[in-house]
Design a protein around this motif. Sequence first.
Motif, short mmCIF file in Angstrom:
data_model
loop_
_atom_site.label_atom_id
_atom_site.label_comp_id
_atom_site.label_asym_id
_atom_site.label_seq_id
_atom_site.Cartn_x
_atom_site.Cartn_y
_atom_site.Cartn_z
N GLU A 116 39.81 -12.18 -48.74
CA GLU A 116 39.87 -11.00 -48.80
C GLU A 116 40.35 -10.83 -49.31
OE1 GLU A 116 37.46 -8.25 -45.30
OE2 GLU A 116 38.23 -11.32 -44.64
N VAL A 117 41.79 -10.98 -48.95
CA VAL A 117 43.00 -11.25 -49.69
C VAL A 117 42.84 -11.67 -50.96
CG1 VAL A 117 45.76 -12.85 -48.47
CG2 VAL A 117 44.05 -12.40 -47.43
N LEU A 118 42.78 -12.21 -51.54
CA LEU A 118 42.35 -12.77 -52.96
C LEU A 118 42.05 -11.50 -53.86
CD1 LEU A 118 42.99 -14.66 -55.38
CD2 LEU A 118 40.42 -15.07 -54.91
N THR A 119 40.91 -10.59 -52.95
CA THR A 119 40.75 -8.89 -53.52
C THR A 119 41.01 -8.61 -53.19
OG1 THR A 119 38.40 -10.15 -53.40
CG2 THR A 119 38.84 -8.20 -53.81
N ALA A 120 42.73 -8.40 -52.32
CA ALA A 120 43.43 -7.59 -52.13
C ALA A 120 44.20 -7.60 -53.06
CB ALA A 120 43.96 -7.17 -50.48
N ALA A 121 44.52 -8.90 -53.62
CA ALA A 121 45.62 -8.63 -54.83
C ALA A 121 45.68 -8.78 -55.98
CB ALA A 121 46.04 -10.32 -54.35
N ARG A 122 43.95 -8.79 -56.44
CA ARG A 122 44.04 -7.93 -57.34
C ARG A 122 43.45 -5.95 -57.72
NH1 ARG A 122 38.66 -11.54 -57.30
NH2 ARG A 122 39.20 -14.00 -58.48
N GLU A 123 43.37 -5.80 -56.35
CA GLU A 123 42.94 -4.89 -56.63
C GLU A 123 44.22 -3.73 -56.30
OE1 GLU A 123 40.18 -3.61 -53.23
OE2 GLU A 123 38.35 -4.80 -54.46
N LYS A 124 44.81 -3.84 -55.38
CA LYS A 124 46.30 -4.07 -55.04
C LYS A 124 47.46 -3.85 -55.76
CE LYS A 124 44.59 -2.34 -50.56
NZ LYS A 124 44.49 -2.81 -48.90
N LEU A 125 47.71 -5.41 -56.28
CA LEU A 125 49.16 -6.06 -56.77
C LEU A 125 48.50 -6.25 -58.62
CD1 LEU A 125 49.58 -8.00 -54.13
CD2 LEU A 125 50.94 -6.14 -54.28
N GLY A 126 47.68 -6.45 -58.76
CA GLY A 126 47.45 -6.03 -60.26
C GLY A 126 47.21 -7.87 -60.43
N TYR A 127 47.02 -8.92 -59.22
CA TYR A 127 46.64 -10.17 -59.87
C TYR A 127 45.11 -10.06 -60.39
CZ TYR A 127 45.73 -14.99 -58.87
OH TYR A 127 46.27 -16.47 -58.96
N ASP A 128 45.63 -11.51 -61.46
CA ASP A 128 44.44 -11.51 -62.85
C ASP A 128 43.88 -12.90 -62.66
OD1 ASP A 128 46.41 -12.51 -64.36
OD2 ASP A 128 46.07 -11.35 -66.13
N GLY A 129 44.67 -13.69 -61.67
CA GLY A 129 44.36 -14.87 -61.35
C GLY A 129 43.00 -14.81 -60.31
N HIS A 130 42.94 -16.51 -59.75
CA HIS A 130 41.02 -16.75 -58.93
C HIS A 130 42.41 -17.80 -57.97
CE1 HIS A 130 39.02 -14.27 -62.08
NE2 HIS A 130 38.82 -15.99 -63.09
N ASP A 131 43.10 -18.11 -57.80
CA ASP A 131 43.96 -19.00 -56.90
C ASP A 131 44.31 -18.16 -55.46
OD1 ASP A 131 44.85 -22.22 -56.19
OD2 ASP A 131 46.16 -20.79 -55.45
N ASP A 132 43.93 -18.28 -54.52
CA ASP A 132 43.42 -17.57 -53.57
C ASP A 132 45.07 -18.05 -52.75
OD1 ASP A 132 43.91 -20.23 -51.55
OD2 ASP A 132 41.26 -19.91 -51.30
N ASN A 133 45.84 -19.31 -53.34
CA ASN A 133 46.96 -19.97 -52.67
C ASN A 133 48.32 -18.66 -53.73
OD1 ASN A 133 46.61 -21.96 -50.91
ND2 ASN A 133 45.97 -23.14 -53.17
#
Length: 190
Positions: A116-133
């Motif tokens: 959920e945190v990773l998905t939120a980073a993609r959606e809200k921060l524009g993170y295009d990676g796949h690493d949860d760290n």
Amino acid sequence: MTAPRINAVDPSLTGTGIQLASGEHVLLRTSPTHPLENRMLMIAGCVVADATLHPTDIVLIEAPISHGASNTLVQLGGLAWVIRCALTTAGVPWLSIGNSQRTKWATGKGNAKKVEVLTAAREKLGYDGHDDNIADAKWIHHLGMAAYCATPEDLPAYRREVLATIPWPEINGHRPVWTLPPKPKKAKAA
């Protein structure tokens, strides 16, 4: 005045995520086949190098989790303290951010799952990676920047609640827009 220079770290013995003040991020991998103490010292050395080679006002470090396998808890707690001691020795200020503070900041829920945190980073921060760290480090950085730069009225209530639970220090002339409310005074006995 310019924005504070904040690095954020999500410590892990196998994949430490680091978000640098410059906007770059780093995933620091270590092998479980190497001695534990060498891995801890290498991770701490990289965190300190990132903070000293690129001027940094503060390093925000995710605090170790407090539940799970006891050996893992001891190792992650040890890693967190090795990093903190190395930063202190180098004269770099640091502040711990709790796991539930980060997850609530990212998703509105203090018990959100890594995905959920990773998905939120993609959606809200524009993170295009796949690493949860790295996603975690990005959220810690985002939270820190808000503490010094956000307009309180522009934040949802759950984010204001998170910011108010952290004892933000003044760093290099940067005053936090959030501070802990004063502790109530104890009534004097009659």
